[in-house]
Each structure stands twice: as structure tokens, then as C-alpha cells.
Write a protein that holds these residues in place. Structure first.
Motif, PDB file in Angstrom:
ATOM      1  N   CYS A 145       0.845  -1.197   0.000  1.00 55.70           N
ATOM      2  CA  CYS A 145       0.000   0.000   0.000  1.00 55.70           C
ATOM      3  C   CYS A 145       0.884   1.253   0.000  1.00 55.70           C
ATOM      4  CB  CYS A 145      -0.921  -0.030   1.210  1.00 55.70           C
ATOM      5  SG  CYS A 145      -1.675   1.517   1.639  1.00 55.70           S
ATOM      6  N   SER A 165       1.196   3.699   1.976  1.00 54.33           N
ATOM      7  CA  SER A 165       0.713   4.973   2.514  1.00 54.33           C
ATOM      8  C   SER A 165       1.600   5.402   3.678  1.00 54.33           C
ATOM      9  CB  SER A 165      -0.722   4.830   3.014  1.00 54.33           C
ATOM     10  OG  SER A 165      -1.575   4.652   1.933  1.00 54.33           O
ATOM     11  N   CYS A 197       2.598   2.100   5.745  1.00 54.56           N
ATOM     12  CA  CYS A 197       1.714   0.936   5.728  1.00 54.56           C
ATOM     13  C   CYS A 197       2.376  -0.188   4.949  1.00 54.56           C
ATOM     14  CB  CYS A 197       0.381   1.302   5.082  1.00 54.56           C
ATOM     15  SG  CYS A 197      -0.717  -0.108   4.903  1.00 54.56           S
ATOM     16  N   HIS A 249      -5.531  -2.823   0.080  1.00 57.89           N
ATOM     17  CA  HIS A 249      -6.112  -3.591   1.178  1.00 57.89           C
ATOM     18  C   HIS A 249      -7.375  -2.890   1.663  1.00 57.89           C
ATOM     19  CE1 HIS A 249      -4.910  -0.648   4.256  1.00 57.89           C
ATOM     20  NE2 HIS A 249      -3.847  -0.464   3.507  1.00 57.89           N
ATOM     21  N   HIS A 294      -4.736   1.224   7.725  1.00 55.32           N
ATOM     22  CA  HIS A 294      -3.330   0.966   7.376  1.00 55.32           C
ATOM     23  C   HIS A 294      -2.622   0.380   8.588  1.00 55.32           C
ATOM     24  CE1 HIS A 294      -3.976   3.249   3.755  1.00 55.32           C
ATOM     25  NE2 HIS A 294      -4.423   4.263   4.454  1.00 55.32           N
TER      26      HIS A 294
HETATM   27 ZN   LIG Z   1      -2.363   0.890   3.769  1.00 57.94          ZN
END
Ligand SMILES: [Zn+2]
Ligand SMILES: [Zn+2]
Length: 237
Positions: free
Chosen positions: A189, A191, A206, A212, A216
């Protein structure tokens, strides 16, 4: 001896992630081009290897292999090719089937890095003078942004008479290359959350799979959804 970037590539993670991970095992302030000793790589493997592999996307359902898919990052040859905006149609008078041809005035020779288009490079990085390939959709964008309908086997030459000036300028500056779709995203991810904790800025990243659901989560188990407001630090210990 490997650099931070090389180790990151080997694990299929970003250099940023690796720098943070190294800091967690006691190597602070590493840069992507810094060397990492074999002992440090071994410590990194021990601390993060399994977690990274576990976070990888699994095989497609229905595939005949239970092995996790290996993330390959082999560099593809990139050739800047000539591409044109204008094509026209002809009809085979015997079969009445229409087919595409280059227009009499195809417009300037734009530059496109075909390896980075949805279809990939039709000639796999080889020059193929005189060959052409028409797109069966709206067409990708050339380096300058022009939408093109046909890519030529010829390599783009900034000196050629009909070269698009903007494309020529970009290619001369080493720009206009595109990242192939399958190399574009990390499996994570990725993030970020920047926080200030007791006066120190920390960055959490994350480590769940791309796209997903739910909040996170970092490797250590810190979670957040909206951001700092619902951030829950990793359980200590
Ligand atoms: Zn994430
Ligand atoms: Zn152009």
C-alpha cells in the motif's frame, strides 16, 4: 557489498522503506547509495525477510502453483520510437475489410517509449525500421503529450526533419521515458503517516498489500485509518 537501493530491489521494497527498516535495527541515517554490510543484510533478513515475503501478493486463485509469485524487476530495454497522430483507413476491395494505414500527412514525428505503454514495445527493444503498429484504442501519449495512433519501428531521432520540437527537447534532456505498467507499483500500500511524537517527527509506512481494506498497518502493528487522529501506536515490547 550491496547498496541500500540494491538490497531494496532484491526484496522488492522501496529504498525509503529499507532506510526506515535499517534504522529500526540500529543503522541510522542510511542513504539509497550507501553500502550495507553483509552482516547488516543478514540482520535485516532476520527481522524483516519473512514479513516482506508474507506481504507479497499470493498466486492468482486457480493458478496451479502454491508458490508465492516472485517479484521480478528486470530492466527492460527502452527505445524511444517515432509515433504519429494521424492515420487513415483503407478498404481491401476484394474482402471489403477496412484496415489502417499511415495518413499521407501523419503529422510530426513524436517520441514514445513504447516499453512503457499498455501494449509494451512491439519489437522488444530492437529497432525495426519501416515497421509500424496501430493502436486499437485511443492511443497512448507521446513524450510531449500528443495522443498518437501508430508507433513506428524506427528509433526517434531528434535531428530528423519532421521531429516534434517538444519531443526532441525532452528526449535530449533524457526525459519522456515511461515506467512499464507492471513495474509501476510496489506490492505494498505504501501509505505514509507523518507524526510528531514528543517533539520528534516519525514516519510510519503501511506495509499491507496494495488496495487492502481496513486501516493501514505497519510491520510493528501501528494502525491508522484517517490519519493522526485515529493513529494507534504499535504495542510496545
Ligand atoms: Zn495501507
Ligand atoms: Zn511530440
Amino acid at each position: 557489498m550491496m547498496t541500500v537501493q540494491e538490497v531494496a530491489d532484491r526484496y522488492g521494497v522501496s529504498a525509503t522503506f529499507l532506510v526506515q527498516a535499517l534504522a529500526k535495527i540500529g543503522c541510522h541515517g542510511m542513504k539509497p547509495d550507501a553500502n550495507v554490510s553483509a552482516a547488516t543484510v543478514a540482520r535485516f533478513e532476520k527481522a524483516f525477510g519473512d514479513k516482506i515475503r508474507a506481504a507479497r501478493p499470493q498466486s492468482e486463485p486457480g493458478s496451479d502453483s502454491d508458490q508465492p509469485r516472485v517479484v521480478r524487476r528486470e530492466p527492460k530495454p527502452h527505445v524511444m520510437r517515432v509515433a504519429h497522430e494521424h492515420i487513415s483507413g483503407k478498404r481491401d476491395m476484394r474482402t471489403m475489410v477496412r484496415y489502417k494505414v499511415l495518413a499521407d500527412e501523419p503529422g510530426p514525428a513524436h517520441a514514445i517509449d513504447a516499453a512503457g505503454t499498455r501494449e509494451g514495445d512491439p519489437w522488444r527493444g530492437e529497432e525495426a525500421p519501416g515497421a509500424n503498429k496501430f493502436y486499437d484504442h485511443q492511443g497512448p501519449h507521446a513524450a510531449c503529450g500528443a495522443q498518437v495512433k501508430v508507433v513506428m519501428g524506427n528509433a526517434f531521432d531528434a535531428e530528423q526533419d519532421d521531429a516534434c520540437p517538444k519531443c526532441a527537447e525532452l528526449v535530449a534532456a533524457g526525459k519522456g521515458f515511461r515506467t512499464p505498467p507492471h513495474e509501476r507499483r510496489s506490492p505494498f500500500c505504501d501509505s505514509f503517516l507523518r507524526l510528531r511524537v514528543e517533539g520528534r517527527v516519525i514516519v510510519e509506512q503501511c506495509r499491507l498489500r496494495d488496495y487492502h481494506s481496513g486501516p493501514h498497518r505497519t510491520f510493528d502493528g501501528a494502525t491508522w485509518d484517517a490519519g493522526a487522529v485515529d493513529y494507534v501506536p504499535a504495542p510496545s515490547g
